[in-house]
Design a protein around this motif. Structure first.
Motif, PDB file in Angstrom:
ATOM      1  N   HIS A 128       4.298  91.860  84.813  1.00 15.16           N
ATOM      2  CA  HIS A 128       4.765  90.567  84.283  1.00 15.16           C
ATOM      3  C   HIS A 128       4.815  90.525  82.762  1.00 15.16           C
ATOM      4  CE1 HIS A 128       5.618  86.366  84.121  1.00 15.16           C
ATOM      5  NE2 HIS A 128       4.448  86.014  83.649  1.00 15.16           N
ATOM      6  N   ARG A 129       3.827  91.142  82.111  1.00 10.20           N
ATOM      7  CA  ARG A 129       3.765  91.046  80.646  1.00 10.20           C
ATOM      8  C   ARG A 129       4.990  91.662  79.968  1.00 10.20           C
ATOM      9  NH1 ARG A 129      -1.650  94.014  79.447  1.00 10.20           N
ATOM     10  NH2 ARG A 129      -2.280  92.395  80.900  1.00 10.20           N
ATOM     11  N   TYR A 130       5.540  92.736  80.566  1.00  5.62           N
ATOM     12  CA  TYR A 130       6.720  93.349  79.953  1.00  5.62           C
ATOM     13  C   TYR A 130       7.920  92.411  80.028  1.00  5.62           C
ATOM     14  CZ  TYR A 130       4.005  97.560  79.734  1.00  5.62           C
ATOM     15  OH  TYR A 130       3.020  98.460  79.428  1.00  5.62           O
ATOM     16  N   TYR A 136       7.531  89.860  77.306  1.00  4.61           N
ATOM     17  CA  TYR A 136       8.012  90.305  75.996  1.00  4.61           C
ATOM     18  C   TYR A 136       9.534  90.137  75.916  1.00  4.61           C
ATOM     19  CZ  TYR A 136       3.434  92.585  75.510  1.00  4.61           C
ATOM     20  OH  TYR A 136       2.089  92.845  75.444  1.00  4.61           O
TER      21      TYR A 136
END
Lengths: 253, 266
Positions: B147-149, B152
């Motif tokens: 999810h974090r990518y 970004y």
């Protein structure tokens, strides 16, 4: 203002049982536990129910009222209409002992599997110093009264008995988060949260948060932050590289 | 052997649930909204037209940024580094991958999707139909940890949307102007920014991963701010989903000439 309320109470043991109908007097200001007590006093003296404080702080009187995991002592009768039939059953995730009493020893087993608080070795008792902003996240989780309603509603074990071995449940994953976020805890708890306590089984449906009588934001403040920490460790090569290059450990952050 | 709430030792009851409230409402309505968005977005990205209203300078967020030689003149705010794209491939495939990935792996949409589309479970204390369950511990659902990518990427796209919003203040006769479309775009960008910044991954990155806030006072302030937004993450997720559809539908209608943009000035 009194009226005669209709109740269906589950009665039985671990081999058989069923719902029994009762008509019980309900008075203004009462909670469901009052009705259960009146039922014991007037019609069913052998009805088994676990209770203690009657103030929503001991976590003993957990049951399911109209299918929802709730505390008997914190569910006001005024939330129901007078002609409504109220169904009270034991927690359906744990083995039943008798009537409304269940065997919650699974939870104590899971509690024992979590390594306890590990302060720095050079600090003695009375030498702990922490800033408020560093401990306030953990303090929210300390409000837990261990009623195990979150454990009861979690579908990972409620609907899949076989997962009990590998999944600690929201209450104890929250305990792992509490220790992991504690400023003086030196144990690394991230990898074990995933590998030992089954954090990966959680699919964020937020039922634990929904039923928590202490209104702890279990999912948003404990489970998701732990999932993100696991992602740091196991699924994020950039963070892993940064930690290697700058030699950062979780206890140094 | 019976499983779930019927497992041996548990209180035996024939009813699946005793819930008397309207617990079906959430999965049905949420599922309908999600399915509608999936269908709408799929149809829309294959259209490859009506994404740019040249006179009003409105670019739909579903096609922003437009980066290929196939883009209609004026719609490429950042040039055209990509060659012409065949008509059967969505021009906005990069945008679609990032934004669909961001929403698809989002913690709120995980709840919404699991409850409404996968019935795992449909509602709390309502038995799910699946015989086995391993959650997000194994492939393919373990991918959701990425999810974090997507966050970004979504953050970059939010900045691009802000830039598009500024350009939407272009007047029909030059200079500054404003129409109903501009207002719709502003509301949409506000909701997208709130949704993006309130993300749980954002909350973790700005400060949540720290053990000692007192050593990082600035990051603690960021974390406190994001935490306040995060409490409404689900609302922002659903509101921004609706505003994206409305904004795209409005710009498509103006670009196709089905309606005329209502100008407030110039």
């Amino acid at each position: 203002m009194s009226y005669k309320g209709n109740f269906k109470i589950w009665r039985g043991d671990d081999e058989s049982g069923g719902l029994e109908d009762f008509i019980v007097e309900v008075n203004e200001g009462e909670v469901v536990l009052d009705i259960i007590h009146r039922l014991q006093a007037t019609q069913a003296p052998d009805l088994a129910v676990r209770w203690n404080c009657k103030a929503g702080k001991c976590g003993s009187c957990s049951a399911e009222i109209n299918g929802k995991p709730r505390l008997l002592c914190m569910t006001r009768m005024s939330v129901f209409t007078e002609d409504e039939t109220i169904t009270v059953t034991p927690l359906r995730t744990f083995p039943v002992v008798r009537d409304l009493v269940t065997d919650v020893s699974y939870n104590y087993q899971k509690a024992r599997e979590i390594p306890s608080f590990a302060p720095p070795k050079n600090l003695g008792l009375g030498e702990y110093r922490m800033k408020q902003q560093d401990v306030e996240r953990s303090q929210e989780f300390r409000k837990c009264i261990e009623c195990f309603l979150c454990q009861d509603t979690c579908h990972v074990i409620r609907d899949h008995e076989e997962n009990k071995e590998n999944f600690a449940g929201p209450r104890f994953l929250m305990r792992v988060a509490e220790l992991e976020m504690h400023p003086l805890d030196t144990e690394d708890r991230v990898r074990e949260a995933q590998d030992e306590h089954g954090l990966g089984y959680c699919n964020i449906t937020k039922c634990c948060t929904e039923v928590c009588p202490e209104h702890i934001k279990i999912t948003d403040n404990a489970l998701i932050p732990m999932k993100e920490r696991v992602a740091d460790r196991k699924y994020d090569p950039i963070v892993w590289l940064g930690n290697q290059l700058f030699r950062r450990g979780s206890h140094k952050r | 052997m019976k499983a779930g709430v019927g497992a041996p030792g548990r209180a035996q009851m024939s009813e699946r649930t005793f819930r008397t409230d309207r617990w079906r409402t959430y999965p049905i309505t949420t599922g309908a909204i999600l399915l509608f968005f999936i269908a709408y977005a799929t149809v829309r990205i294959f259209m490859n037209q009506w994404y740019w209203a040249p006179e009003e300078h409105y670019l739909t967020p579903l096609y922003s940024p437009c980066l290929s030689d196939s883009c209609v003149p004026g719609s490429s705010h950042f040039g055209t580094p990509l060659p012409e794209i065949p008509s059967f491939i969505p021009m906005a495939f990069i945008t679609f991958i990032i934004l669909a990935g961001f929403r698809g792996t989002c913690y709120y949409y995980r709840k919404a999707g699991y409850r409404s589309l996968f019935l795992a479970p449909a509602a709390c204390a309502v038995p799910e139909p699946h015989k086995k369950y391993t959650g997000e511990s194994k492939f393919p659902l373990v991918i959701l940890n990425s999810h974090r990518y997507f966050f970004y990427g979504a953050l970059i796209f939010a900045l691009i949307n802000i830039y598009d919003m500024v350009l939407a203040f272009h007047g029909k006769d030059g200079g500054i102007g404003m129409g109903l479309g501009t207002l719709i775009i502003v509301i949409n960008v506000a909701m997208l920014v709130c949704y993006t910044l309130s993300c749980h991954a954002c909350r973790h990155i700005v400060g949540g991963r720290l053990k000692n806030f007192s050593k990082h006072p600035l990051r603690y302030r960021y974390w406190t701010f994001v935490s306040k937004l995060n409490a409404r993450h689900g609302q922002y997720a659903m509101i921004s989903l609706v505003t994206v559809i409305l904004t795209d539908a409005y710009i498509m209608s103006v670009a196709a000439g089905w309606i005329t943009d209502l100008r407030i000035f110039n």
